[in-house]
Design an enzyme around this catalytic site. Sequence first.
Site, PDB file in Angstrom:
ATOM      1  N   GLU A   1       7.388  -3.951 -11.005  1.00  0.00           N
ATOM      2  CA  GLU A   1       6.302  -3.444 -11.836  1.00  0.00           C
ATOM      3  C   GLU A   1       5.335  -4.575 -12.191  1.00  0.00           C
ATOM      4  OE1 GLU A   1       4.050  -1.470 -12.721  1.00  0.00           O
ATOM      5  OE2 GLU A   1       5.291   0.098 -13.621  1.00  0.00           O
TER       6      GLU A   1
ATOM      7  N   ASP B   1     -10.844 -14.187  11.653  1.00  0.00           N
ATOM      8  CA  ASP B   1     -12.311 -14.069  11.665  1.00  0.00           C
ATOM      9  C   ASP B   1     -12.736 -12.610  11.511  1.00  0.00           C
ATOM     10  OD1 ASP B   1     -15.092 -15.212  12.368  1.00  0.00           O
ATOM     11  OD2 ASP B   1     -14.812 -13.648  13.875  1.00  0.00           O
TER      12      ASP B   1
ATOM     13  N   HIS C   1      12.517   4.893 -11.053  1.00  0.00           N
ATOM     14  CA  HIS C   1      13.789   4.667 -11.728  1.00  0.00           C
ATOM     15  C   HIS C   1      14.002   5.670 -12.866  1.00  0.00           C
ATOM     16  CE1 HIS C   1      11.788   2.997 -15.284  1.00  0.00           C
ATOM     17  NE2 HIS C   1      10.984   2.381 -14.449  1.00  0.00           N
TER      18      HIS C   1
ATOM     19  N   ASP D   1      -9.383 -17.848   7.868  1.00  0.00           N
ATOM     20  CA  ASP D   1     -10.783 -18.141   8.149  1.00  0.00           C
ATOM     21  C   ASP D   1     -11.628 -17.656   6.980  1.00  0.00           C
ATOM     22  OD1 ASP D   1     -12.934 -19.132   9.507  1.00  0.00           O
ATOM     23  OD2 ASP D   1     -13.055 -17.512  10.977  1.00  0.00           O
TER      24      ASP D   1
END
Length: 381
Positions: A261, A125, A185, A10
């Site tokens: 990333e 909405d 990591h 919406d």
Amino acid sequence: MAARFIVEADGGSRGNPGPAGYGAVVRDGDTGQIVAEAAEFIGHATNNVAEYKGLIAGLRAARELDPDASVDVRMDSKLVVEQMSGRWKIKHPDMQPLAAEAKTVFPRGRVTYTWIPRERNKDADRLANEAMDAGKAGRQWEPRKPAPAKAAVAEEPPLETAAPKAGWAAPADLGTPTTFVLLRHGETALTPEKRFSGSGGSDPELSEKGRWQAERAAEALAARGSIQAVVASPMQRTRQTAETVAARLGLEVRYEEGLREVDFGAWEGLTFAEVRERYPDDLTAWLGSAKAKPTGSDESFTTLTHRAGVARDKIIARHPGRTVLVVSHVSPIKTLVRLALGAPPDSMYRMELSAASLCAVQYYADGNASVRLLNDTSHLR
């Protein structure tokens, strides 16, 4: 098997044209559960422009969940439904490019359009009005932290076994939170030189030191004994880190595209100083606005915030009340921490996140979140 989603979208404008915003929800096509939300204040626009932008945002959110999905779009805008179904011509010049963009999100034949009455589109909405209210207050809409799916909670282990260990558990009266243990990591060849390394570059593998760091993280997490699932970015360095830990824990790795990333475009492989020398204006803009993008990239931190939020919501919905190892990169992890704190976008520049470091965030059923750990590297000493 590809997923089936329902997108409810919406848009609204207080003045038509006037201050405008859109909202969209993505529901699981089988259960009806909301699995993603999107909303944005778009400035001065018409109702129809806002409705189309809500449609595009909903389709994109569904594609991030599963690019092979089939989608049933449901909107209370007769104009958009009829135009996108091909039954009405699109004559207005503002609508034509938006309709064309919406058609590119999924291949032809995988999206259907259905008109629904306004009272059946309340969630979209509501989000559109939240976005307009946020714009009136001079800010952008931020996604809420979702409640875990109630149906899945009953299937989880009892509180004693599902609760996180090693000091990451919340008081029992708050219930069992979903805990993300966020692992960056290990190092690559680019890491010690502090070069931009996103999703648009060479996708480097772990260096020898990075593999050592992954092993140390695996040892530490195995000793704590609380990890019940592993989810990771699909990039090579995160896959290698996650698989090292998962092998030690006896778990499988699930890959989540939303955890990758940022694409740093032309900055990939460059140091900060090199970017400042070659692209000074773009760098200044990027440091000053979450909506700015690196040179040649399609991704801003605003874009990242949306997809990281979608990934977070998916993981929580799959693992309510459990402890999940999330292996990702600097920007997505900082974004998840920032959202949990309710901090502004520029707070990301005030966080240090070392290679193979650990953070922890807990998400509760009432929508609150708690940051329990940040940049822990004690396992690497």
